[in-house]
Write a protein that holds these residues in place. Structure first.
Motif, PDB file in Angstrom:
ATOM      1  N   MET A 184       0.850  -1.185   0.000  1.00  0.00           N
ATOM      2  CA  MET A 184       0.000   0.000   0.000  1.00  0.00           C
ATOM      3  C   MET A 184       0.888   1.238   0.000  1.00  0.00           C
ATOM      4  SD  MET A 184      -3.171   0.890   0.196  1.00  0.00           S
ATOM      5  CE  MET A 184      -4.225   2.192   0.705  1.00  0.00           C
ATOM      6  N   ALA A 185       0.470   2.242  -0.699  1.00  0.00           N
ATOM      7  CA  ALA A 185       1.219   3.495  -0.792  1.00  0.00           C
ATOM      8  C   ALA A 185       1.179   4.232   0.540  1.00  0.00           C
ATOM      9  CB  ALA A 185       0.604   4.363  -1.887  1.00  0.00           C
ATOM     10  N   ASP A 186       2.251   4.995   0.813  1.00  0.00           N
ATOM     11  CA  ASP A 186       2.316   5.765   2.045  1.00  0.00           C
ATOM     12  C   ASP A 186       1.614   7.105   1.932  1.00  0.00           C
ATOM     13  OD1 ASP A 186       3.732   3.819   3.448  1.00  0.00           O
ATOM     14  OD2 ASP A 186       5.641   4.559   2.682  1.00  0.00           O
ATOM     15  N   SER A 187       1.464   7.621   0.734  1.00  0.00           N
ATOM     16  CA  SER A 187       0.804   8.915   0.564  1.00  0.00           C
ATOM     17  C   SER A 187      -0.175   8.840  -0.600  1.00  0.00           C
ATOM     18  CB  SER A 187       1.845   9.999   0.277  1.00  0.00           C
ATOM     19  OG  SER A 187       2.387   9.817  -1.019  1.00  0.00           O
ATOM     20  N   MET A 188      -1.064   9.805  -0.643  1.00  0.00           N
ATOM     21  CA  MET A 188      -2.054   9.822  -1.718  1.00  0.00           C
ATOM     22  C   MET A 188      -1.373  10.006  -3.073  1.00  0.00           C
ATOM     23  SD  MET A 188      -5.363  12.226  -2.351  1.00  0.00           S
ATOM     24  CE  MET A 188      -5.945  11.940  -0.716  1.00  0.00           C
ATOM     25  N   SER A 189      -0.346  10.875  -3.157  1.00  0.00           N
ATOM     26  CA  SER A 189       0.302  11.084  -4.452  1.00  0.00           C
ATOM     27  C   SER A 189       1.001   9.807  -4.908  1.00  0.00           C
ATOM     28  CB  SER A 189       1.269  12.256  -4.444  1.00  0.00           C
ATOM     29  OG  SER A 189       1.778  12.552  -3.207  1.00  0.00           O
ATOM     30  N   GLU A 190       1.556   9.061  -3.960  1.00  0.00           N
ATOM     31  CA  GLU A 190       2.167   7.769  -4.313  1.00  0.00           C
ATOM     32  C   GLU A 190       1.104   6.812  -4.843  1.00  0.00           C
ATOM     33  OE1 GLU A 190       4.714   4.890  -1.781  1.00  0.00           O
ATOM     34  OE2 GLU A 190       5.086   6.903  -0.997  1.00  0.00           O
ATOM     35  N   MET A 191      -0.042   6.790  -4.181  1.00  0.00           N
ATOM     36  CA  MET A 191      -1.126   5.905  -4.591  1.00  0.00           C
ATOM     37  C   MET A 191      -1.596   6.241  -6.000  1.00  0.00           C
ATOM     38  SD  MET A 191      -4.794   5.233  -2.764  1.00  0.00           S
ATOM     39  CE  MET A 191      -4.055   5.066  -1.165  1.00  0.00           C
ATOM     40  N   LEU A 192      -1.674   7.522  -6.317  1.00  0.00           N
ATOM     41  CA  LEU A 192      -2.138   7.927  -7.639  1.00  0.00           C
ATOM     42  C   LEU A 192      -1.146   7.541  -8.737  1.00  0.00           C
ATOM     43  CD1 LEU A 192      -3.640  11.408  -6.770  1.00  0.00           C
ATOM     44  CD2 LEU A 192      -4.893   9.334  -7.408  1.00  0.00           C
ATOM     45  N   ARG A 193       0.131   7.440  -8.376  1.00  0.00           N
ATOM     46  CA  ARG A 193       1.147   7.049  -9.355  1.00  0.00           C
ATOM     47  C   ARG A 193       1.201   5.541  -9.583  1.00  0.00           C
ATOM     48  NH1 ARG A 193       4.077  11.196  -6.709  1.00  0.00           N
ATOM     49  NH2 ARG A 193       5.080   9.674  -5.359  1.00  0.00           N
ATOM     50  N   GLN A 194       0.666   4.768  -8.661  1.00  0.00           N
ATOM     51  CA  GLN A 194       0.708   3.313  -8.765  1.00  0.00           C
ATOM     52  C   GLN A 194      -0.327   2.802  -9.757  1.00  0.00           C
ATOM     53  OE1 GLN A 194      -0.140   1.724  -4.901  1.00  0.00           O
ATOM     54  NE2 GLN A 194       2.000   1.744  -4.273  1.00  0.00           N
ATOM     55  N   ASP A 195       0.011   1.658 -10.356  1.00  0.00           N
ATOM     56  CA  ASP A 195      -0.995   0.941 -11.130  1.00  0.00           C
ATOM     57  C   ASP A 195      -1.838   0.171 -10.125  1.00  0.00           C
ATOM     58  OD1 ASP A 195      -0.120   1.772 -13.603  1.00  0.00           O
ATOM     59  OD2 ASP A 195       1.249   0.085 -13.857  1.00  0.00           O
ATOM     60  N   MET A 196      -3.124   0.396 -10.130  1.00  0.00           N
ATOM     61  CA  MET A 196      -3.991  -0.275  -9.165  1.00  0.00           C
ATOM     62  C   MET A 196      -5.083  -1.001  -9.923  1.00  0.00           C
ATOM     63  SD  MET A 196      -6.233   1.290  -6.016  1.00  0.00           S
ATOM     64  CE  MET A 196      -4.886   1.790  -4.978  1.00  0.00           C
ATOM     65  N   GLU A 197      -5.370  -2.217  -9.475  1.00  0.00           N
ATOM     66  CA  GLU A 197      -6.477  -2.974 -10.038  1.00  0.00           C
ATOM     67  C   GLU A 197      -7.699  -2.746  -9.162  1.00  0.00           C
ATOM     68  OE1 GLU A 197      -5.253  -7.018 -10.372  1.00  0.00           O
ATOM     69  OE2 GLU A 197      -3.592  -6.531 -11.710  1.00  0.00           O
TER      70      GLU A 197
END
Length: 133
Positions: free
Chosen positions: A1-14
């Motif tokens: 899981m990403a540590d920050s929202m910006s990291e999460m937005l950069r990840q490929d997520m299913e």
């Protein structure tokens, strides 16, 4: 899981990543949810544990997390001679999606409120700060 929202937005997520993102569910929880979705009939905890090759207690804890998150439902099956057992099945995908949308809307409203508070607090500080010479 990403540590920050910006990291999460950069990840490929299913789409299954929503289970983790919204409810902090674990890999096993997602695996059990998929097993239940793939099953033609509701399953007992023993059947679930067997399909994911885990101890019954481990499967049970995961099932409890899925129940608490609202992704599955529990049904009681009664024996004719008395007694009962429970089986589990996934909730309707559309209902789950609507619940997640409501959660997202609530989160969005809360974040908007916090951003407004941040703006007020730090805009006021800039306006009242003494000018540097």
């Amino acid at each position: 899981m990403a540590d920050s929202m910006s990291e999460m937005l950069r990840q490929d997520m299913e789409c299954e990543g929503l289970l983790e993102c919204f409810h902090d569910l674990k890999t096993l929880d997602k695996e059990i949810f998929q097993v239940l979705c793939d099953s033609a009939e509701p399953l007992t905890v023993d059947e679930i544990a067997e399909r994911v090759d885990r101890e019954r207690s481990t499967a049970y804890r995961s099932v409890q997390r899925l129940l608490q998150a609202g992704f599955i439902q529990k049904e009681q099956v009664n024996y004719e001679q008395g007694g009962y057992y429970h089986v589990y099945k996934p909730r309707d995908g559309e209902e789950i999606a609507q619940d997640m949308q409501r959660t997202l809307n609530d989160w969005y409203a809360k974040m908007g409120q916090l951003i407004d508070e941040f703006d007020e607090k730090y805009s006021e500080q800039r306006q009242h700060a003494p000018a540097e010479s």
